[in-house]
Design a protein around this motif. Sequence first.
Motif, PDB file in Angstrom:
ATOM      1  N   ILE A  27       0.828  -1.047  -0.134  1.00  0.00           N
ATOM      2  CA  ILE A  27       0.146  -0.071  -0.047  1.00  0.00           C
ATOM      3  C   ILE A  27       0.650   1.267   0.017  1.00  0.00           C
ATOM      4  N   GLY A  28       1.943   1.231   0.696  1.00  0.00           N
ATOM      5  CA  GLY A  28       2.734   2.449   1.149  1.00  0.00           C
ATOM      6  C   GLY A  28       3.896   2.719   0.176  1.00  0.00           C
ATOM      7  N   SER A  29       4.612   1.779  -0.697  1.00  0.00           N
ATOM      8  CA  SER A  29       5.522   1.777  -1.362  1.00  0.00           C
ATOM      9  C   SER A  29       5.412   1.175  -2.885  1.00  0.00           C
ATOM     10  N   LEU A  30       4.998  -0.079  -2.781  1.00  0.00           N
ATOM     11  CA  LEU A  30       5.079  -0.812  -3.907  1.00  0.00           C
ATOM     12  C   LEU A  30       4.363  -0.262  -5.279  1.00  0.00           C
ATOM     13  N   PHE A  31       3.218   0.032  -4.910  1.00  0.00           N
ATOM     14  CA  PHE A  31       2.252   0.800  -6.086  1.00  0.00           C
ATOM     15  C   PHE A  31       2.983   2.081  -6.689  1.00  0.00           C
ATOM     16  N   GLU A  32       3.665   2.654  -5.785  1.00  0.00           N
ATOM     17  CA  GLU A  32       4.148   4.071  -6.224  1.00  0.00           C
ATOM     18  C   GLU A  32       5.352   3.729  -7.024  1.00  0.00           C
ATOM     19  N   LEU A  33       6.174   2.513  -6.544  1.00  0.00           N
ATOM     20  CA  LEU A  33       7.325   2.408  -7.306  1.00  0.00           C
ATOM     21  C   LEU A  33       7.124   1.804  -8.860  1.00  0.00           C
ATOM     22  N   ILE A  34       5.956   0.901  -8.823  1.00  0.00           N
ATOM     23  CA  ILE A  34       5.541   0.465  -9.863  1.00  0.00           C
ATOM     24  C   ILE A  34       5.152   1.703 -10.829  1.00  0.00           C
ATOM     25  N   ARG A  35       4.487   2.521 -10.296  1.00  0.00           N
ATOM     26  CA  ARG A  35       3.886   3.794 -11.185  1.00  0.00           C
ATOM     27  C   ARG A  35       5.069   4.534 -11.764  1.00  0.00           C
ATOM     28  N   LEU A  36       6.115   4.769 -11.068  1.00  0.00           N
ATOM     29  CA  LEU A  36       7.276   5.391 -11.232  1.00  0.00           C
ATOM     30  C   LEU A  36       8.214   4.706 -12.520  1.00  0.00           C
ATOM     31  N   ILE A  37       8.081   3.228 -12.140  1.00  0.00           N
ATOM     32  CA  ILE A  37       8.986   2.656 -13.268  1.00  0.00           C
ATOM     33  C   ILE A  37       8.295   2.740 -14.735  1.00  0.00           C
ATOM     34  N   THR A  38       6.873   2.528 -14.775  1.00  0.00           N
ATOM     35  CA  THR A  38       6.299   2.756 -15.934  1.00  0.00           C
ATOM     36  C   THR A  38       6.098   4.140 -16.348  1.00  0.00           C
ATOM     37  N   ASP A  39       5.761   5.207 -15.505  1.00  0.00           N
ATOM     38  CA  ASP A  39       5.591   6.560 -16.191  1.00  0.00           C
ATOM     39  C   ASP A  39       6.874   7.459 -16.046  1.00  0.00           C
ATOM     40  N   ALA A  40       7.593   7.316 -15.136  1.00  0.00           N
ATOM     41  CA  ALA A  40       9.021   8.085 -15.103  1.00  0.00           C
ATOM     42  C   ALA A  40      10.216   7.557 -15.522  1.00  0.00           C
ATOM     43  N   GLY A  41      10.069   6.187 -15.812  1.00  0.00           N
ATOM     44  CA  GLY A  41      11.347   5.460 -16.196  1.00  0.00           C
ATOM     45  C   GLY A  41      12.203   5.105 -15.222  1.00  0.00           C
ATOM     46  N   LEU A  42      12.054   4.709 -13.958  1.00  0.00           N
ATOM     47  CA  LEU A  42      12.823   4.343 -13.018  1.00  0.00           C
ATOM     48  C   LEU A  42      13.183   3.083 -13.211  1.00  0.00           C
ATOM     49  N   ASN A  43      14.680   2.996 -13.120  1.00  0.00           N
ATOM     50  CA  ASN A  43      15.216   1.614 -13.131  1.00  0.00           C
ATOM     51  C   ASN A  43      14.831   0.764 -12.429  1.00  0.00           C
ATOM     52  N   ILE A  44      14.805  -0.702 -12.970  1.00  0.00           N
ATOM     53  CA  ILE A  44      13.926  -1.475 -11.857  1.00  0.00           C
ATOM     54  C   ILE A  44      14.769  -2.026 -10.677  1.00  0.00           C
ATOM     55  N   PHE A  45      16.247  -1.933 -11.106  1.00  0.00           N
ATOM     56  CA  PHE A  45      17.160  -2.345 -10.053  1.00  0.00           C
ATOM     57  C   PHE A  45      17.184  -1.472  -8.932  1.00  0.00           C
ATOM     58  N   THR A  46      17.004  -0.087  -9.247  1.00  0.00           N
ATOM     59  CA  THR A  46      16.902   1.109  -8.450  1.00  0.00           C
ATOM     60  C   THR A  46      15.702   0.897  -7.551  1.00  0.00           C
ATOM     61  N   ALA A  47      14.658   0.542  -8.277  1.00  0.00           N
ATOM     62  CA  ALA A  47      13.346   0.626  -7.408  1.00  0.00           C
ATOM     63  C   ALA A  47      13.437  -0.651  -6.432  1.00  0.00           C
ATOM     64  N   VAL A  48      14.071  -1.646  -6.799  1.00  0.00           N
ATOM     65  CA  VAL A  48      14.534  -2.822  -5.791  1.00  0.00           C
ATOM     66  C   VAL A  48      15.056  -2.547  -4.771  1.00  0.00           C
ATOM     67  N   GLN A  49      16.005  -1.726  -4.863  1.00  0.00           N
ATOM     68  CA  GLN A  49      17.018  -1.056  -4.112  1.00  0.00           C
ATOM     69  C   GLN A  49      16.339  -0.157  -2.950  1.00  0.00           C
ATOM     70  N   ILE A  50      15.466   0.804  -3.498  1.00  0.00           N
ATOM     71  CA  ILE A  50      14.415   1.504  -2.762  1.00  0.00           C
ATOM     72  C   ILE A  50      13.491   0.718  -1.766  1.00  0.00           C
ATOM     73  N   PHE A  51      12.962  -0.319  -2.523  1.00  0.00           N
ATOM     74  CA  PHE A  51      12.016  -1.053  -1.880  1.00  0.00           C
ATOM     75  C   PHE A  51      12.423  -1.785  -0.752  1.00  0.00           C
ATOM     76  N   ALA A  52      14.097  -2.053  -0.592  1.00  0.00           N
ATOM     77  CA  ALA A  52      14.755  -2.843   0.445  1.00  0.00           C
ATOM     78  C   ALA A  52      15.013  -2.031   1.373  1.00  0.00           C
ATOM     79  N   LEU A  53      15.439  -0.597   1.064  1.00  0.00           N
ATOM     80  CA  LEU A  53      15.419   0.426   1.923  1.00  0.00           C
ATOM     81  C   LEU A  53      14.589   0.653   2.791  1.00  0.00           C
ATOM     82  N   GLN A  54      13.143   0.734   2.424  1.00  0.00           N
ATOM     83  CA  GLN A  54      11.875   1.268   3.016  1.00  0.00           C
ATOM     84  C   GLN A  54      11.543  -0.113   3.738  1.00  0.00           C
TER      85      GLN A  54
END
Length: 369
Positions: A27-54
Motif C-alpha cells: 500500500i505504502g511503497s510498491l504501487f508507487e514504485l511500479i507507477r514510477l517504473i512505468t511513467d517516470a522510467g525508474l530503473n527496476i534495479f533502483t526500484a528494488v534497492q529503494i524497496f529494500a531500504l524502505q
Amino acid sequence: MDRYLSQEMVSPFLFGVGSFSSIALAIGSLFELIRLITDAGLNIFTAVQIFALQLPGFMVYSFPMSVLLATLLTYSRMSADGEITALRSCGISVARLIAPALILSLMVSGLTFVFNEAIVPTANLQAKNTLKAALKQENPQFKSRDILYQQYGQIPLPDGSTEEGLVRSFYARRFDGKKMIDLTVLDFSQGKIQQVLSSESAIWQPDQNVWEFKNGTTYIINTDGSYHSILKFDQQKLRLPRAPLDFAQEQRNPEEMNIAELKRYIDLVRQSGNLKEERKLDVRLQQKYALPFICVVFALVGSPLGIRPQRTSAAKGFGVSVLIIFGYYLLLFVCQALGQVEILSPVLAGWMPNIICLGAGLFLLNRVS
C-alpha cells in the motif's frame, strides 16, 4: 510450559511480521514504485534497492501487530484444544500463563527501539536520496531559500528587570550549503530595534565562532526610529550564534532522524520561534518513545482475549487482530492531532493510545482471572 508457549508463539509472530509488512509495503511503497517504473522510467534495479531500504520502516510498525497476532492465535488455539483448562486445573494462574508472552513482547520492544534508532532513520534517508537521484531531481541536504531564524533571549525592561522576548531576527534569501546570500539581520537586544544589517553574503567561520559578512551596510537606529548613522563595509566579523546555519542544514523528516537528532532539531525550531512546528515535533518525539512499548500493551490485550473459553479459527483471530490494530492507529492519529492543536500536551498525545490500550488489557486480564 514456558518453552512450549514460547515455541508456539514464534511461528505466528514471524507470519505476522511477513504478512503485515507485505501489506504495508504494497500500500505504502510498491504501487508507487511500479507507477514510477512505468511513467517516470525508474530503473527496476533502483526500484528494488529503494524497496529494500524502505522495508525496515514498515517492519517497525509490523512488530507490535505481530505480537498481538501471536498472543491471540496461540492462546486461542490452546483454549480451543482444552490446554488452557488443563493448565489452570493444575493451579497455574492466568498471570503465570501470560508471562512468556510478556517476555516475548519485551524482547520485541527492544528490537523495535533498536530498529527505530539505528536502522530506520538512515534507511529512510538513503531511500529518499536514491529515488531523487534516480529521477534527477534536486536533492539539497539543506534549506536553499528563505532561511528565517528568530533568536529569543532576555530583554531588559525600563524598571531594571528582564523578560523573555525576540533578541535578533536573521533572514537570508538563499543558501548554497556554505554561504548565506542576501542577508538582513535585525537587532532587538534592547527591547526595540537598535540596528539593521544588510549584506550580500555571509560565511560561518568555525575556527573563530563568528560570521563573516561581506559587502554590506549597518544602519544604527535611534529610539525615535530615525537613523543615527549608516556604515558601509566590505568585510565585517560579528559574533552571532551559529544556529541559523544549523537550522538551514537540518532538512529531514522526523522519520529520518533518531531521538537525539530530533531533540537537537526541536531545540533549533524552539529558538527560531516557530511554536506550531515545535509542538508538532514534540508530539512526534513522544511517539518515538511510546511506539516500542505498544508491543507489551498488545501482549496484555491479546493474551486474555485468547485465553477466554472459545473455539476461534486462525482466520477469525487474524480478523480480530486487524480490528484492534485499526482501532489503535485510529486512536494514535486522533491523539496526534489533538496534541498538535494543543488540546493535549505532547506527552499525553504520544502516550494516550498506550494508556487506553493498557487499561483495556488490564480489564480483560482481570475478567479472565
